[in-house]
Structure formats: structure tokens, C-alpha cells
Scaffold this motif. Structure first.
Motif, PDB file in Angstrom:
ATOM      1  N   THR A   5       0.844  -1.189   0.000  1.00  0.00           N
ATOM      2  CA  THR A   5       0.000   0.000   0.000  1.00  0.00           C
ATOM      3  C   THR A   5       0.886   1.249   0.000  1.00  0.00           C
ATOM      4  N   PRO A   6       0.309   2.440  -0.048  1.00  0.00           N
ATOM      5  CA  PRO A   6       1.122   3.656  -0.139  1.00  0.00           C
ATOM      6  C   PRO A   6       2.199   3.754   0.939  1.00  0.00           C
ATOM      7  N   GLY A   7       3.348   4.289   0.511  1.00  0.00           N
ATOM      8  CA  GLY A   7       4.447   4.545   1.432  1.00  0.00           C
ATOM      9  C   GLY A   7       4.393   5.984   1.897  1.00  0.00           C
ATOM     10  N   LEU A   8       5.357   6.365   2.679  1.00  0.00           N
ATOM     11  CA  LEU A   8       5.434   7.737   3.163  1.00  0.00           C
ATOM     12  C   LEU A   8       5.887   8.658   2.045  1.00  0.00           C
ATOM     13  N   ALA A   9       5.375   9.870   2.033  1.00  0.00           N
ATOM     14  CA  ALA A   9       5.828  10.866   1.053  1.00  0.00           C
ATOM     15  C   ALA A   9       7.200  11.366   1.454  1.00  0.00           C
ATOM     16  N   THR A  10       8.053  11.592   0.466  1.00  0.00           N
ATOM     17  CA  THR A  10       9.359  12.179   0.752  1.00  0.00           C
ATOM     18  C   THR A  10       9.166  13.673   0.975  1.00  0.00           C
ATOM     19  N   VAL A  11      10.195  14.326   1.448  1.00  0.00           N
ATOM     20  CA  VAL A  11      10.112  15.773   1.690  1.00  0.00           C
ATOM     21  C   VAL A  11      10.551  16.571   0.474  1.00  0.00           C
ATOM     22  N   GLY A  12      10.918  15.893  -0.595  1.00  0.00           N
ATOM     23  CA  GLY A  12      11.394  16.577  -1.791  1.00  0.00           C
ATOM     24  C   GLY A  12      12.903  16.660  -1.765  1.00  0.00           C
ATOM     25  N   GLY A  13      13.454  17.213  -2.825  1.00  0.00           N
ATOM     26  CA  GLY A  13      14.902  17.272  -2.889  1.00  0.00           C
ATOM     27  C   GLY A  13      15.391  18.275  -3.904  1.00  0.00           C
ATOM     28  N   THR A  14      16.687  18.392  -3.954  1.00  0.00           N
ATOM     29  CA  THR A  14      17.312  19.290  -4.911  1.00  0.00           C
ATOM     30  C   THR A  14      17.692  18.505  -6.161  1.00  0.00           C
ATOM     31  N   THR A  15      18.202  19.198  -7.150  1.00  0.00           N
ATOM     32  CA  THR A  15      18.581  18.569  -8.408  1.00  0.00           C
ATOM     33  C   THR A  15      19.514  17.387  -8.179  1.00  0.00           C
ATOM     34  N   THR A  53      12.570  16.893 -15.653  1.00  0.00           N
ATOM     35  CA  THR A  53      12.437  15.605 -16.329  1.00  0.00           C
ATOM     36  C   THR A  53      12.821  14.533 -15.310  1.00  0.00           C
ATOM     37  N   PRO A  54      11.851  14.014 -14.578  1.00  0.00           N
ATOM     38  CA  PRO A  54      12.167  13.081 -13.494  1.00  0.00           C
ATOM     39  C   PRO A  54      12.740  11.764 -14.004  1.00  0.00           C
ATOM     40  N   PHE A 149      15.243  -1.446  -4.572  1.00  0.00           N
ATOM     41  CA  PHE A 149      14.956  -0.057  -4.229  1.00  0.00           C
ATOM     42  C   PHE A 149      14.180   0.605  -5.362  1.00  0.00           C
ATOM     43  N   ILE A 150      13.162   1.383  -5.025  1.00  0.00           N
ATOM     44  CA  ILE A 150      12.456   2.241  -5.969  1.00  0.00           C
ATOM     45  C   ILE A 150      12.906   3.659  -5.632  1.00  0.00           C
ATOM     46  N   THR A 151      13.569   4.321  -6.589  1.00  0.00           N
ATOM     47  CA  THR A 151      14.209   5.607  -6.331  1.00  0.00           C
ATOM     48  C   THR A 151      13.735   6.653  -7.328  1.00  0.00           C
ATOM     49  N   TYR A 152      13.549   7.865  -6.850  1.00  0.00           N
ATOM     50  CA  TYR A 152      13.129   9.005  -7.674  1.00  0.00           C
ATOM     51  C   TYR A 152      14.228  10.057  -7.634  1.00  0.00           C
ATOM     52  N   ILE A 153      14.536  10.632  -8.809  1.00  0.00           N
ATOM     53  CA  ILE A 153      15.523  11.710  -8.889  1.00  0.00           C
ATOM     54  C   ILE A 153      14.933  12.848  -9.705  1.00  0.00           C
ATOM     55  N   GLY A 154      14.952  14.044  -9.156  1.00  0.00           N
ATOM     56  CA  GLY A 154      14.580  15.231  -9.916  1.00  0.00           C
ATOM     57  C   GLY A 154      15.796  15.686 -10.704  1.00  0.00           C
ATOM     58  N   THR A 155      15.674  15.802 -12.020  1.00  0.00           N
ATOM     59  CA  THR A 155      16.849  16.088 -12.850  1.00  0.00           C
ATOM     60  C   THR A 155      17.101  17.567 -13.072  1.00  0.00           C
ATOM     61  N   SER A 156      16.169  18.417 -12.689  1.00  0.00           N
ATOM     62  CA  SER A 156      16.420  19.856 -12.787  1.00  0.00           C
ATOM     63  C   SER A 156      15.508  20.574 -11.823  1.00  0.00           C
ATOM     64  N   GLY A 157      15.997  21.588 -11.182  1.00  0.00           N
ATOM     65  CA  GLY A 157      15.183  22.337 -10.239  1.00  0.00           C
ATOM     66  C   GLY A 157      14.937  21.560  -8.957  1.00  0.00           C
TER      67      GLY A 157
END
Length: 172
Positions: A5-15, A53-54, A149-157
Motif C-alpha cells: 500500500t502507499p508509502g510515506l511521502a518524501t520531503v522533496g529534494g534538490t537537483t 524531467t524526473p 529499491f524504488i528511487t526518484y531523482i529530480g533532474t532539474s530544479g
């Protein structure tokens, strides 16, 4: 088949900052067989920064404290997104080509991202590897299990919170 089921939301990140959305322990030895397939599917809700572009990484390897996991599926959106709430559905398949302590898996998969409002066309991401990826310790040496691992990276901004809403793992 296992579902989460849903996991915890991350707090966001930098580029280029990696945000781990989920980690799942893979039992010892379950990938030590040529032809064995692992299929991961899921949904991620996120709010992107302007022109972002994530990138989504499905990684396999040791814990972050004992090494760096190997990128198995690398899914990078091909269209810059607007600063808005988006949903991404993804699929990652890995088929074991060579078993053992330095085995290989052939990856495949894709991700589709669209505004949560559904008002514009979305962005697509296709798994970028063209050859098998070496994944250490597919043999599952006693006491040395693998973690997915399921990982998210913000590629700009700067991106705001990303959250894994749905996850399915199939190991037939």
C-alpha cells in the motif's frame, strides 16, 4: 505476487538528489536461476519543479550502508514537465541471464507520466539499457540477501514530495 500500500511521502529534494521511495528485501537465492524473472509495477504521485524531467531507478543490491545498489531499470522522462501534480505508472522486468556471485539480468520496462488533472498529454520513459546488467550476488550467499529499491531523482530544479502509491512485485 506481493502487493504494498502507499508509502510515506518524501520531503522533496534538490537537483539530482536520490529519494528512496521503497525498499524490499529479496529472499536469498531466489534470483540464482537462469531465466528467473522479477517484475515490479507501481504508481508514484509527485509534484515537479518547472521543466523537470524526473528519473525513476529500480535498483538491486546491498543496503546503502554496505554498498551502492546497481541500477537495473533506468526510466527517464523524455519531456520536461510543468510545475504541477503528476502521476507516474511504471513497469520494470529483470530476467536472469547468468546466475552466481557476479550474475547478470536483462532489464526492460517503461514509465508513463501525466498530470493528475489529466488535461494534457503525458511523458514517456523507456528503459535505457541495451545489454544485460551485472548484478552482484544473485547467488544469495547465506546472510547476504538483495534489496530492491524504488528511487526518484529530480533532474532539474527542486522537486517537492514524491510518494509511492502502489507497488506490486511478481517472482513466478
Amino acid at each position: 505476487l506481493q502487493d504494498w500500500t502507499p508509502g510515506l511521502a518524501t520531503v522533496g529534494g534538490t537537483t539530482t538528489q536520490k529519494q528512496v521511495l521503497a525498499s524490499i528485501e529479496i529472499p536469498n537465492g531466489c534470483l540464482n536461476q537462469i531465466g528467473k524473472t522479477l517484475r515490479v509495477t507501481g504508481k508514484i504521485a509527485m509534484t515537479n519543479g518547472t521543466s523537470e524531467t524526473p528519473q525513476f531507478l529500480i535498483q538491486l543490491g546491498p543496503s546503502w550502508t554496505t554498498g551502492t545498489p546497481t541500477n537495473i531499470c533506468t526510466l527517464t522522462d523524455t519531456t520536461a514537465l510543468t510545475a504541477a501534480a503528476n502521476n507516474t505508472d511504471f513497469v520494470c522486468r529483470m530476467v536472469v541471464n547468468a546466475a552466481g556471485a557476479t550474475g547478470t539480468v536483462q532489464p526492460g520496462g517503461f514509465a508513463l507520466t501525466q498530470l493528475q488533472a489529466g488535461t494534457t498529454a503525458g511523458a514517456a520513459a523507456v528503459e535505457s539499457a541495451t545489454t544485460a546488467v551485472t548484478a552482484e550476488n544473485l547467488v544469495g550467499i547465506a546472510g547476504t540477501s538483495q534489496t530492491l529499491f524504488i528511487t526518484y531523482i529530480g533532474t532539474s530544479g527542486t522537486s517537492t514530495a514524491a510518494q509511492l502509491m502502489d507497488l506490486h512485485l511478481e517472482m513466478p
